[in-house]
Design an enzyme around this catalytic site. Structure first.
Site, mmCIF file in Angstrom:
data_model
loop_
_atom_site.group_PDB
_atom_site.id
_atom_site.type_symbol
_atom_site.label_atom_id
_atom_site.label_comp_id
_atom_site.label_asym_id
_atom_site.label_seq_id
_atom_site.Cartn_x
_atom_site.Cartn_y
_atom_site.Cartn_z
ATOM 1 N N LYS A 246 4.614 8.916 9.023
ATOM 2 C CA LYS A 246 3.989 8.785 10.207
ATOM 3 C C LYS A 246 5.012 9.122 11.372
ATOM 4 O O LYS A 246 4.577 9.694 12.088
ATOM 5 C CB LYS A 246 3.812 7.004 9.955
ATOM 6 C CG LYS A 246 2.653 6.582 9.218
ATOM 7 C CD LYS A 246 2.164 5.183 8.866
ATOM 8 C CE LYS A 246 0.673 5.193 8.173
ATOM 9 N NZ LYS A 246 0.685 4.492 7.117
ATOM 10 N N ASP B 208 9.243 2.833 0.266
ATOM 11 C CA ASP B 208 8.290 3.500 1.048
ATOM 12 C C ASP B 208 8.938 3.360 2.062
ATOM 13 O O ASP B 208 7.881 1.505 2.540
ATOM 14 C CB ASP B 208 6.679 3.257 -0.001
ATOM 15 C CG ASP B 208 5.539 4.015 0.710
ATOM 16 O OD1 ASP B 208 5.535 4.379 1.811
ATOM 17 O OD2 ASP B 208 4.875 3.436 0.062
ATOM 18 N N TYR C 228 1.084 -0.783 0.092
ATOM 19 C CA TYR C 228 -0.128 0.302 -0.106
ATOM 20 C C TYR C 228 0.432 1.351 -0.096
ATOM 21 O O TYR C 228 2.233 1.423 0.972
ATOM 22 C CB TYR C 228 -0.594 -0.155 1.046
ATOM 23 C CG TYR C 228 -1.966 1.637 1.117
ATOM 24 C CD1 TYR C 228 -2.539 1.610 0.418
ATOM 25 C CD2 TYR C 228 -1.421 2.348 2.492
ATOM 26 C CE1 TYR C 228 -3.483 2.716 0.715
ATOM 27 C CE2 TYR C 228 -2.273 3.038 2.184
ATOM 28 C CZ TYR C 228 -3.438 3.726 1.513
ATOM 29 O OH TYR C 228 -4.338 4.353 2.221
HETATM 30 C C1 LIG Z 1 0.027 4.708 5.826
HETATM 31 C C2 LIG Z 1 0.845 4.728 4.740
HETATM 32 C C3 LIG Z 1 1.501 5.630 3.778
HETATM 33 C C4 LIG Z 1 0.240 6.701 3.873
HETATM 34 O O1 LIG Z 1 0.529 7.295 4.638
HETATM 35 P P1 LIG Z 1 -1.421 8.216 4.559
HETATM 36 O O2 LIG Z 1 -0.590 9.092 5.403
HETATM 37 O O3 LIG Z 1 -2.051 7.140 5.849
HETATM 38 O O4 LIG Z 1 -1.710 9.252 3.968
HETATM 39 C C5 LIG Z 1 1.702 4.832 2.008
HETATM 40 N N1 LIG Z 1 3.110 4.114 1.972
HETATM 41 C C6 LIG Z 1 2.778 3.164 3.533
HETATM 42 C C7 LIG Z 1 3.712 1.795 3.701
HETATM 43 C C8 LIG Z 1 1.596 3.417 4.599
HETATM 44 O O5 LIG Z 1 2.277 2.535 5.331
#
Ligand SMILES: *Cc1c(COP(=O)(O)O)cnc(C)c1O
Length: 430
Positions: free
Chosen positions: A267, A239, A144
């Site tokens: 995060k 990511d 994701y």
């Molecule tokens: C949470 C998440 C996102 C998206 O971040 P948001 O702040 O919710 O837009 C992207 N990549 C990964 C791996 C994530 O866990």
């Protein structure tokens, strides 16, 4: 457990907000119950509007690595708050956090702050496309990367399945430029990347997958990804929205010793406030406006409160032994979980863990990719979730998410969680 206040808020919220929630998993649909509304959180605990107390393993989906309302983070926010909440002009805190991020993340030479992980990944692929002049983005099934159009591609089967929209509202014209291939499959990876017809700009990967439940990269997978992309002139994007500052200060790139070209963060770097960031090699980052032509902007980007929370969080993470202590705690807890699973549900569970992120899957496993994760018994997870919640333990309301260990959780907290798990597994075994 009393839930009247939550129920009445949820009834009202559903009239006003789609599904009553501002992010879908929170609605708890996949675990067969209604969401509880939170009033406050402190340390390892979260408290709902009906006065129930829970030991929190969601940690706001990752950011709260220090636990909730950490005194130095709260103090930093309070102190900054008095001088204003947004300037729309540069401030010193941005420079300070940028310096900390660049120092911590070994592959990052320049960084741009945004307001969410979604913005970070969206901007990173724009840089990769702008720099290479190519179109196609390769991602992995079950990873994701936020909710931008390009990433909402249903996992396709076969070696090369051209993307079909995973959501109404996402045009085919956009996702035809996204290829999704299986995680941890070096043969398909190599075949895809070597296909010259594909015009691949970048590969984006969660270096430890956290959004199909925790799935570790198999030994050599990230190294292979790095060497192939380097050889073929394809931009490699990690990511690290979850893994950055989670597995080590330097994220998965430090943990595995594999350096991407671009890194996405989110995060934890916001210390619980809305922040994202993308960064990497100077050459790539200098394509971003106003230095270069790749446009990206944000009214609240570099927000002083968010920067202050991020700085305070990173200062705590920099204390000697922080990650070793977290690892030890997580390892001990995981050993406890495995022992209980073997005793009550032999051959029916798999625990995947990397550092302080883990997922117990209700399947024999091994869980190494999206397909094997999908074999998990989600109905059983739902029963486990509801039992744990009733016993005061707040787990993610989905089988396909991570449980996070925070520095605020004490040994006593984790022992309590193991006791409750034992009760739940006993019931599941019946
Ligand atoms: C949470 C998440 C996102 C998206 O971040 P948001 O702040 O919710 O837009 C992207 N990549 C990964 C791996 C994530 O866990």
């Amino acid at each position: 457990m009393k839930t009247e206040q939550s129920q009445s808020l949820f009834a009202k919220a559903q009239q006003l907000i789609p599904g009553g929630v501002n992010s879908p998993v929170r609605a708890c649909k996949s675990v067969g119950c209604d969401p509880l509304f939170v009033k406050r959180a402190a340390g390892s605990k979260i408290y709902d509007v009906d006065g129930n107390e829970f030991l929190d393993f969601v940690c706001s989906w990752g950011p709260m690595i220090l636990g909730h309302s950490h005194p130095s983070v709260v103090e930093a926010i309070e102190k900054t708050l008095r001088d204003g909440t947004s300037f729309g002009a540069p401030c010193a805190l941005e420079v300070e956090l940028a310096e900390l991020v660049i120092k911590a993340l070994p592959s990052v030479e320049k960084v741009r702050f945004v307001s969410s992980g979604t913005e970070a990944t969206m901007s990173a692929i724009r840089v990769a496309r702008g720099y290479t002049g190519r179109k196609v983005v390769v991602k992995f099934d079950g990873c994701y990367h936020g909710h931008a159009d390009s990433f909402l591609v249903k996992a396709g089967s076969g070696v090369i399945t051209l993307g079909i929209p995973g959501s109404p509202g996402v045009p085919e014209d956009i996702v035809k430029n996204t290829l999704s291939i299986p995680y941890n499959n070096p043969e398909i990876l190599e075949k895809t990347l070597r296909d010259k017809k594909l015009d691949i700009a970048c590969v984006i990967v969660e270096p430890v997958a956290g959004n199909m439940g925790v799935v570790a990269p198999q030994p050599g997978f990230l190294q292979k990804l790095r060497s192939l992309t380097a050889e073929l002139g394809i931009i490699l994007i990690f990511d690290e929205v979850i893994t950055g500052l989670r597995l080590a200060q330097g994220g998965a790139q430090e943990y595995f010793g594999v350096m991407p070209d671009l890194t996405c963060l989110g995060k934890i770097i916001g210390g619980g406030l809305p922040v994202g960031a993308y960064g990497g090699k100077r050459e790539l980052m200098d394509t971003v406006s106003p230095v270069g032509p790749v446009y990206q902007a944000g009214t609240l980007s570099g927000n002083p409160l968010a920067m202050a929370a991020g700085i305070a969080t990173m200062q705590q993470l920099a204390q000697p032994g922080f990650y070793a202590a977290l690892e030890e705690k997580a390892a001990r807890f995981a050993r406890g979980l495995v022992m209980l699973a073997e005793k009550y549900l032999p051959g029916q569970t798999t625990l995947n863990r990397v550092g302080s992120m883990m997922t117990p899957f209700f399947t024999a496993g091994p869980v190494v990719d999206f397909d094997s994760a999908m074999r998990a018994d989600t109905e059983r997870y739902g029963r486990h979730f509801r039992e744990m919640l009733a016993q005061g333990v707040w787990l993610a309301p989905s089988q396909f998410e991570a449980a996070f260990i925070s520095s605020a959780q004490s040994e006593a907290d984790l022992d309590m969680a193991l006791e409750k798990t034992e009760c739940s597994f006993k019931k599941l075994a019946k």
